[in-house]
Design a protein around this motif. Structure first.
Motif, short mmCIF file in Angstrom:
data_model
loop_
_atom_site.label_atom_id
_atom_site.label_comp_id
_atom_site.label_asym_id
_atom_site.label_seq_id
_atom_site.Cartn_x
_atom_site.Cartn_y
_atom_site.Cartn_z
N GLN A 79 -44.90 18.17 42.47
CA GLN A 79 -43.92 17.42 42.30
C GLN A 79 -43.72 16.19 42.89
O GLN A 79 -43.02 15.05 42.39
CB GLN A 79 -42.56 18.42 42.96
CG GLN A 79 -41.37 17.89 42.88
CD GLN A 79 -40.40 19.10 43.36
OE1 GLN A 79 -40.48 19.85 44.04
NE2 GLN A 79 -38.97 18.50 43.25
N ASP A 80 -44.29 15.95 44.30
CA ASP A 80 -44.15 14.59 44.76
C ASP A 80 -45.46 13.81 44.42
O ASP A 80 -45.78 12.94 45.24
CB ASP A 80 -44.16 14.64 46.37
CG ASP A 80 -45.33 15.51 46.97
OD1 ASP A 80 -46.21 15.99 46.19
OD2 ASP A 80 -45.14 15.85 48.05
N HIS A 81 -46.19 14.11 43.32
CA HIS A 81 -47.23 13.56 42.88
C HIS A 81 -48.66 13.50 43.53
O HIS A 81 -49.62 13.93 43.02
CB HIS A 81 -46.89 11.89 42.61
CG HIS A 81 -45.66 11.48 42.34
ND1 HIS A 81 -44.95 12.36 40.97
CD2 HIS A 81 -44.83 10.74 42.81
CE1 HIS A 81 -43.63 11.67 41.09
NE2 HIS A 81 -43.43 10.94 42.19
N ALA A 82 -48.46 13.43 44.97
CA ALA A 82 -49.66 13.92 45.70
C ALA A 82 -50.83 12.90 45.12
O ALA A 82 -52.01 13.31 45.26
CB ALA A 82 -50.13 15.33 45.88
N VAL A 83 -50.41 11.60 44.96
CA VAL A 83 -51.46 10.81 44.71
C VAL A 83 -52.17 10.18 45.89
O VAL A 83 -51.43 9.86 46.91
CB VAL A 83 -50.82 9.63 43.68
CG1 VAL A 83 -51.98 8.40 43.45
CG2 VAL A 83 -50.43 10.05 42.44
N PHE A 84 -53.56 10.09 45.81
CA PHE A 84 -54.18 9.65 47.24
C PHE A 84 -53.55 8.22 47.50
O PHE A 84 -54.18 7.11 46.68
CB PHE A 84 -55.57 9.74 47.12
CG PHE A 84 -56.16 11.36 46.71
CD1 PHE A 84 -55.42 12.27 47.47
CD2 PHE A 84 -56.78 11.55 45.77
CE1 PHE A 84 -55.64 13.79 47.24
CE2 PHE A 84 -57.36 12.77 45.48
CZ PHE A 84 -56.67 13.78 45.84
N PRO A 85 -53.04 7.82 48.61
CA PRO A 85 -52.58 6.66 48.79
C PRO A 85 -53.72 5.63 49.34
O PRO A 85 -53.60 4.43 49.10
CB PRO A 85 -51.73 7.04 50.15
CG PRO A 85 -52.16 8.15 50.80
CD PRO A 85 -52.59 8.81 49.73
N HIS A 86 -55.10 6.20 49.81
CA HIS A 86 -55.98 5.10 50.16
C HIS A 86 -56.76 4.72 48.96
O HIS A 86 -57.50 4.06 49.34
CB HIS A 86 -56.62 5.75 51.50
CG HIS A 86 -57.30 7.18 51.00
ND1 HIS A 86 -56.72 8.13 50.70
CD2 HIS A 86 -58.62 7.65 51.03
CE1 HIS A 86 -57.21 9.22 50.28
NE2 HIS A 86 -58.46 8.83 50.64
N LEU A 87 -56.64 5.26 47.69
CA LEU A 87 -57.46 5.09 46.64
C LEU A 87 -56.62 4.56 45.82
O LEU A 87 -55.51 4.50 45.58
CB LEU A 87 -57.98 6.52 46.06
CG LEU A 87 -58.67 7.49 47.19
CD1 LEU A 87 -59.44 8.60 46.31
CD2 LEU A 87 -60.09 6.58 47.61
N THR A 88 -57.43 3.51 44.84
CA THR A 88 -56.83 2.85 43.84
C THR A 88 -56.35 3.91 42.61
O THR A 88 -57.00 4.98 42.59
CB THR A 88 -57.85 1.65 43.24
OG1 THR A 88 -58.87 2.24 42.73
CG2 THR A 88 -58.25 0.76 44.03
N VAL A 89 -55.86 3.45 41.72
CA VAL A 89 -55.38 4.38 40.61
C VAL A 89 -56.61 4.82 39.75
O VAL A 89 -56.88 5.90 39.78
CB VAL A 89 -54.43 3.71 39.54
CG1 VAL A 89 -54.24 4.24 38.38
CG2 VAL A 89 -53.12 3.44 40.19
N ALA A 90 -57.66 3.94 39.74
CA ALA A 90 -58.77 4.11 39.00
C ALA A 90 -59.67 5.23 39.71
O ALA A 90 -60.13 6.20 39.37
CB ALA A 90 -59.43 3.05 38.84
#
Lengths: 350, 264
Positions: A79-90
């Motif tokens: 729900q909160d995406h949990a995208v890794f903040p220390h890595l770029t999108v790629a």
């Protein structure tokens, strides 16, 4: 096919109770429930983040309950995406391809391909901290889809987006589904469910209380909770009495509604959809067996038209168009007549 | 609008100034009583240079080696609930609260030739007592709580959902630890490493019991003070403080560079 059979998990203050449902290949399955109903727990159980006390999760006939999370071939978008903040999108997207037999170039190709599909190619070198909620959602989707999961689990994917972005993402999800992706999506929003689902299950307090096609669930809610939850406002406790094959339902204050049913007499609920009530300024002759006189209490515009609340002995809600509202010149305090066919009133036994 | 200072702020500023004076006055006095020439002469002494180098590398080695176990322990403390967790946390803080000379005595029994560890060491020709390895152990003993506590706070600040997300993306728990948990807790871990290293360098009480020789700088300062008096102890102290300060400024700067690079 994904199947949950009698999944039970007890926590100190909550439990999932014998959750059973199946998601067919290519289905867009929506698990609908209020906040705290256990929707996310069901997803985390399928993904392997929660181990059930009993019951099984099987995928394509194989019991995956004992499988490690990383071996389940199930993708989960949080729900909160949990995208890794220390890595770029790629780097976020390529993270899922680690351990894959692909070469570096092939991985790069896959990242670009999924980024193109999701419209995030220009974001590949950005860090998540600089992205909007909608962009983050797409990154989270891309990162999960690049693994080609057998089933894609979505935890309230539209909840944090504004109306325009919701529309965009719905279109994207439909496109992903059209390509054959099996999706299990949890939400508390019945409109979201109607707009996307091929199948729906309703979960309440850790139990699946109804499942079926959207039409089955929305037109034939099996309980007061489902009816209220999906937005049916004309839902009352009533007693059914049939005399000479003519049935009437009586509410607690003896409000009488003509009904057509073959259900035996007894206690239950009556349900009238707002769309099935029509209004007039004068008593008119129609084929409708129910005509009630009432006073307009409130007029509330909504996405599909105007909800007119009328006190006719019980509070009834009619859903009419804006044009009809203007034509009838309805305002709060005005007297009007409501008409409803006996066949449009549903009786649900307790 | 003019900022008015309330009386309470004024009192607090005065009290704070006293604390600052309390810290700075002895150091300033020592620096003022030592000429640059004396410091330069002291720096030319091989005994002093060797002891400073020994202090730096034993503390560095102790920090590095013990961090291999301390960081995973900090992760467990941040993430897992287990029986007697509070007791474990208390044990970790023990080295901070016990007298360091007593810690030295305890360690001496632990690393002496008669102990199990001492016997293992002897078997490979290593006697911890009076050896840099013993010094590193003593330094690590008293300074390891700083690393564990800072790292634990760092790991506790990493959202569990990110680790769960990594697992669902096919990563093994080890990969999750090294690619998600560690990098995101890195600022705290690095701060803990620097603190542990700094605390290890300044240790005296525990080290002097385990290894008087070879002499680390705090022991050398003590020896010069005992044998020759204040005048001879001051230049070594000033030199050691200057080197320590320079080292920590560089480490802090490097740490800041590294973490801000990660945050970009």
């Amino acid at each position: 096919m994904l199947e949950l059979i009698n999944i039970t998990k007890r926590f100190a203050d909550f439990c999932l109770e014998e959750v059973t449902f199946s998601v067919g290949e290519g289905d867009y399955f929506i698990l609908l429930g209020e906040s705290g109903a256990g929707k996310s727990m069901v997803l985390e159980t399928i993904a392997g983040l929660i181990t059930p006390d009993s019951g099984t999760v099987s995928l394509d006939g194989q019991d995956i309950t004992p499988f490690k999370i990383q071996h389940r071939k199930i993708g989960l978008v949080f729900q909160d995406h949990a995208v890794f903040p220390h890595l770029t999108v790629a780097e976020n997207i390529v993270y899922s391809l680690h351990g894959n037999a692909l070469t570096k170039d092939e991985k790069q190709e896959k990242v670009i391909s999924i980024a193109n599909e999701l419209g995030i190619k220009e974001l590949l070198n950005r860090k998540p901290g600089t992205l909007s909620g909608g962009e983050l959602q797409r990154v989270a989707l891309g990162r999960t889809l690049v693994q080609q999961p057998t089933v894609l689990l979505l935890d309230e994917p539209l909840s944090s987006l504004d109306t325009r972005l919701k529309g965009d993402l719905r279109r994207l999800l439909r496109a992903i589904h059209r390509k054959g992706q099996t999706i299990l999506h949890v939400t508390h929003d019945y409109e979201e469910a109607l707009s996307l689902a091929t199948k729906i299950a309703v979960i309440h307090q850790g139990r699946i209380i109804q499942s079926g096609t959207p039409a089955e669930v929305f037109l034939h809610p099996k309980s007061e909770f489902v009816a209220h939850f999906i937005g049916v406002k004309n839902f009352f406790e009533a007693k059914l009495l049939t005399t000479n094959q003519v049935s009437y339902a009586f509410t607690h204050n003896n409000f009488q509604v003509r009904i057509v049913t073959d259900i035996p007499d007894g206690d239950g609920f009556i349900l009238i959809r707002g769309e099935d009530i029509f209004l007039s300024n004068q008593p008119v002759e129609t084929s409708a067996a129910n005509t009630f006189k009432g006073i307009v209490i409130e007029i509330v515009p909504n996405k599909t038209g105007v909800d007119v609340a009328i006190d006719a002995g019980i509070e009834l809600h009619a859903l009419i168009t804006r044009e009809s509202l203007e034509k009838l010149d309805l305002v709060a305090g005005k007297t009007c007549w409501m008409h409803c066919k006996a066949t449009a009133v549903r009786f649900i036994s307790k | 609008m003019k900022n008015r200072i309330s009386s309470i702020q004024l009192v607090f500023v005065m009290l704070g100034s006293l604390v600052l004076l309390f810290i700075l006055a002895p150091l300033t006095g020592m620096f003022l009583n030592t000429t640059p020439g004396q410091v330069f002469e002291t720096a030319r002494e091989s005994e002093v240079r060797n002891s400073i180098w020994l202090t730096i590398y034993t503390s560095f080695a102790g920090t590095l080696i013990f961090s291999l176990a301390a960081i995973p322990l900090a992760y467990l403390l941040a993430r897992k609930k287990f029986p007697m967790k509070k007791l474990v946390t208390g044990i970790i803080d023990l080295p901070v609260v016990i007298p360091h000379s007593a810690a030295g005595i305890a360690l001496l029994g632990f690393v002496s030739r008669e102990s199990a560890l001492g016997k293992i060491g002897s078997a490979v020709g290593l006697n911890f007592v009076g050896h840099p390895a013993g010094i590193a152990i003593a330094m690590a003993f008293v300074s390891i709580p700083y690393l564990i506590n800072a790292s634990r706070d760092g790991f506790a600040g990493v959202p569990v959902r990110l680790e769960k997300a990594a697992l669902t993306l096919g990563a093994s728990p080890y990969r999750v630890f090294f690619t998600v948990s560690m990098p995101l807790a890195w600022r705290n871990i690095l701060s803990g490493l620097i603190l542990m290293f700094a605390r290890g360098m300044s240790e005296f009480g525990a080290v002097i019991v385990v290894a008087y020789h070879p002499m680390i700088t705090p022991v050398l300062i003590y020896e010069r003070f005992g044998a020759f008096g204040l005048k001879y102890a001051r230049p070594v102290s000033v030199l050691f403080i200057l080197i320590s300060l320079a080292l920590f400024i560089v480490l802090r700067w490097l740490a800041k560079e590294k973490t801000s690079e990660m945050a970009k």
